[in-house]
Design an enzyme around this catalytic site. Structure first.
Site, short mmCIF file in Angstrom:
data_model
loop_
_atom_site.label_atom_id
_atom_site.label_comp_id
_atom_site.label_asym_id
_atom_site.label_seq_id
_atom_site.Cartn_x
_atom_site.Cartn_y
_atom_site.Cartn_z
N LYS A 22 0.83 -1.21 0.00
CA LYS A 22 0.00 0.00 0.00
C LYS A 22 0.86 1.25 0.00
CE LYS A 22 -2.38 2.19 3.89
NZ LYS A 22 -1.52 3.22 4.19
N ASN A 23 1.80 1.34 0.92
CA ASN A 23 2.51 2.61 1.07
C ASN A 23 3.53 2.87 -0.03
OD1 ASN A 23 0.91 3.30 3.19
ND2 ASN A 23 2.35 2.68 4.78
N ARG A 93 -4.47 10.03 3.19
CA ARG A 93 -3.25 10.67 3.67
C ARG A 93 -2.26 10.91 2.54
NH1 ARG A 93 -2.22 13.58 7.74
NH2 ARG A 93 0.00 13.89 7.81
N CYS A 117 -5.99 8.25 8.19
CA CYS A 117 -6.14 7.80 9.57
C CYS A 117 -5.55 8.84 10.52
CB CYS A 117 -5.41 6.47 9.77
SG CYS A 117 -6.20 5.09 8.93
N ARG A 122 -0.55 14.67 12.75
CA ARG A 122 0.37 14.25 11.68
C ARG A 122 0.79 15.47 10.85
NH1 ARG A 122 -2.01 8.88 9.00
NH2 ARG A 122 0.16 8.56 8.40
N PRO A 123 1.74 16.26 11.38
CA PRO A 123 2.14 17.49 10.69
C PRO A 123 2.85 17.18 9.37
CG PRO A 123 3.63 17.04 12.52
CD PRO A 123 2.53 16.01 12.59
N ILE A 124 2.89 18.19 8.47
CA ILE A 124 3.66 18.00 7.22
C ILE A 124 4.72 19.11 7.10
CG2 ILE A 124 1.90 16.70 5.96
CD1 ILE A 124 1.33 19.36 4.41
N ASP A 125 5.16 19.62 8.24
CA ASP A 125 6.15 20.72 8.21
C ASP A 125 7.45 20.31 7.51
OD1 ASP A 125 6.18 19.10 10.73
OD2 ASP A 125 8.09 20.14 10.99
N GLN A 126 7.83 19.03 7.60
CA GLN A 126 9.09 18.61 6.97
C GLN A 126 8.96 18.55 5.44
OE1 GLN A 126 12.03 18.32 8.81
NE2 GLN A 126 10.57 19.24 10.24
N ASP A 307 3.44 0.52 12.23
CA ASP A 307 2.23 -0.02 11.60
C ASP A 307 1.95 -1.47 12.01
OD1 ASP A 307 1.81 2.39 10.41
OD2 ASP A 307 2.64 1.82 8.48
N ARG A 400 -9.11 0.24 3.64
CA ARG A 400 -8.12 1.15 3.06
C ARG A 400 -6.84 0.44 2.68
NH1 ARG A 400 -8.06 6.46 6.92
NH2 ARG A 400 -9.77 7.43 5.83
N1 EPU Z 1 6.47 14.15 11.21
C1 EPU Z 1 6.65 15.47 11.49
N2 EPU Z 1 6.61 16.36 10.45
C2 EPU Z 1 6.43 15.97 9.16
C3 EPU Z 1 6.25 14.61 8.88
C4 EPU Z 1 6.28 13.70 9.93
O1 EPU Z 1 6.83 15.86 12.64
O2 EPU Z 1 6.42 16.83 8.28
C5 EPU Z 1 6.53 13.16 12.31
C6 EPU Z 1 5.21 12.42 12.48
O3 EPU Z 1 4.34 13.14 13.32
C7 EPU Z 1 5.67 11.12 13.07
C8 EPU Z 1 7.02 10.87 12.40
O4 EPU Z 1 7.44 12.14 11.92
O5 EPU Z 1 5.87 11.24 14.44
C9 EPU Z 1 7.00 9.91 11.25
O6 EPU Z 1 5.95 10.26 10.32
P1 EPU Z 1 6.07 9.91 8.77
O7 EPU Z 1 6.13 11.18 8.02
O8 EPU Z 1 7.13 8.91 8.58
O9 EPU Z 1 4.65 9.25 8.49
P2 EPU Z 1 3.75 9.41 7.21
O10 EPU Z 1 4.60 9.56 6.00
O11 EPU Z 1 2.68 10.42 7.41
C10 EPU Z 1 3.74 6.90 6.61
C11 EPU Z 1 2.73 5.84 6.38
C12 EPU Z 1 2.09 5.45 7.70
C13 EPU Z 1 3.18 5.00 8.66
C14 EPU Z 1 4.27 6.07 8.79
C15 EPU Z 1 5.45 5.62 9.63
C16 EPU Z 1 1.91 6.37 4.18
C17 EPU Z 1 0.81 6.89 3.35
N3 EPU Z 1 1.71 6.36 5.49
O12 EPU Z 1 3.06 8.00 7.15
O13 EPU Z 1 1.27 4.36 7.38
O14 EPU Z 1 2.60 4.79 9.93
O15 EPU Z 1 4.75 6.40 7.49
O16 EPU Z 1 6.04 4.49 9.08
O17 EPU Z 1 2.93 5.95 3.68
C18 EPU Z 1 -0.50 2.88 7.72
O18 EPU Z 1 -0.15 2.30 6.69
O19 EPU Z 1 -1.36 2.40 8.51
C19 EPU Z 1 0.09 4.16 8.06
C20 EPU Z 1 -0.44 4.98 8.94
#
Ligand code: EPU
Length: 421
Positions: A22-23, A93, A117, A122-126, A307, A400
């Protein structure tokens, strides 16, 4: 609203075949926006997140042809729309990947903030930090992100992530693929789906190196051209079936996996008493008798995946002894399922980032509700292990991310039905 009804307590036997990841799929599909020409993508999982993404791309003007058997022919050559449908974008997401792909190809984008979910903030600041480093002017409102070139223009640059983020790593890779110059992403995430995205893009003509390490380099190219690519198997889907056999007992061959990707999970299951045999692209799990307690801390890859937190928690809640489960990626993830497991007889004490899980011999079936994808998967496993009938509500979360879940568990001997209410 549909629900699952599970008559638990039946050990699992047979063979299950794992679908595409999926991811990886939810990144590779939007990445086809970067490609001029048709992309034949194989091993695409038939799950609702993928359906929504395909609808977003179609709505933007892409040609999308489903050839069956998990193969999709996508051609985004004629797309001109840089403002994807916000109602669709808010459903998942991974729609944040549209930002990076559109920025790279069209140098602008207006994308609604993603949904998906919400088990944690779940910020996207990075992601934004990366786009800004590449020269984008980013304007963010309450529910939108607008991207356009800043005065100095768009070009490759060095980006050091403050937190290891899967999404930000992949989004910055996408954003930099068609920009002039070299981008270096430091403190990058190393998950298998990041390597898969890089392999897909390289197959289409990109120049990405270092994916799977903490430094990823992207040398911008002028154009990507079409080709064929097969998505890797889903590490978490495979882990979910392994955890199910561990919790319920049985003997199952899990096919279409990359055993190396599974080591972080299989090593814990072995510690808990499962017998694991690795083959080239399959894993056999044999579980007889009760599991033993263990300690798990979730971490970015190659650590134990967040996960799989909920699924391993079910195994711990049925194991002999007291286990400790520490979450280091999303602190609030326990709240999505622990109280539901307690209603089935589990004993879980949450102390900050750690859950102390006292194993019980048996769960009992009841009505429970999924609050996110992996929480829902854990409740399915708990239901398969429980005595009596478990009803799992809110299964749209599970759908999903798990292709043909009912069919796959039924083939293993489980008594599980999807009931339309
Ligand atoms: N974070 C920040 N700022 C950012 C991005 C992330 O502070 O800009 C923090 C998050 O809050 C978290 C950590 O960094 O504490 C890691 O987050 P990451 O960005 O890695 O997560 P994501 O990309 O939003 C993906 C998967 C998730 C999985 C996480 C961690 C997708 C679509 N989603 O999310 O998958 O939990 O990586 O491996 O790829 C799932 O499949 O059930 C799922 C939630």
């Amino acid at each position: 609203m549909a629900r699952y009804e599970i008559n638990g307590g039946k050990p699992l036997h047979g063979t299950v075949t794992i679908s595409g990841a999926k991811n990886a799929a939810v990144a590779i599909l939007p990445a086809t926006l970067l490609v001029s020409g048709p992309c034949r993508i194989e091993n695409v999982p038939d799950i609702s997140d993928v359906r929504i993404l395909l609808n977003i791309l179609k709505d933007m003007g892409a040609s999308v042809e489903e050839l069956g058997g998990g193969t999709v022919l996508l051609d985004c050559t004629n797309v001109t729309d840089t403002h994807p449908n916000p109602d669709l974008v808010r459903k998942i997401r991974a729609s944040y990947y549209l930002m990076g792909a559109l920025l790279s190809r069209f140098h602008k984008a207006s994308v609604a903030l993603p949904g998906g979910c919400n088990f944690a903030s779940r910020p996207i600041d990075q992601h934004i930090k990366g786009f800004s480093a590449l020269g984008a002017l980013v304007t963010q409102t309450d529910d939108y992100v607008h991207l356009e070139p800043s005065e100095q223009g768009l070009a490759g640059n060095r980006v050091s992530l403050d937190v290891v983020s899967v999404g930000a790593t992949m989004n910055i890779i996408m954003a930099s693929v068609l920009l002039p110059g070299q981008t270096i992403i430091e403190n990058a995430a190393k998950e298998p789906h990041i390597v898969d995205l890089a392999n897909f893009l390289n197959t289409m003509g990109a120049q990405i190196s270092g994916a799977g390490t903490d430094t990823v380099k992207v040398k911008g190219v002028e154009k990507l051209t079409g080709g064929t690519y097969a998505i890797i198997p889903d590490q978490i889907e495979a882990g979910t079936y392994l955890a199910a056999v561990a919790a319920v007992g049985g003997n199952v061959l899990v096919r279409n996996v990359i055993p190396k990707h599974m080591e972080c999970i299989t090593s814990k299951l072995e510690e808990m008493g499962a017998t694991i045999t690795n083959y080239d692209d399959a894993i056999r799990i044999l579980v007889e008798g009760r599991l033993q307690s263990t300690t798990v801390k979730t971490r970015p890859y190659p650590g134990f995946p967040t996960d799989m937190q909920a699924q391993i928690c079910v195994c711990m809640a049925l194991a002999d002894g007291v286990s400790r489960l520490t979450e280091s990626v999303y602190e609030t993830r326990f709240f999505g399922y622990c109280s539901e497991l307690e209603s089935m007889g589990a004993e879980i004490l949450i102390n900050g980032k750690t859950a102390i899980v006292t194993g019980k011999e048996q769960f009992h079936g009841t009505s429970v509700s999924a609050h996110d994808l992996r929480a829902g998967a854990a409740l399915v496993i708990a239901g398969l292990a429980a005595e009596g009938i478990t009803r799992v509500q809110n299964i749209h979360f599970v759908e999903r991310g798990y292709e043909r879940l009912i069919e796959k568990f039924t083939a293993l001997g489980a008594d599980i039905k999807r009931i339309e209410e």
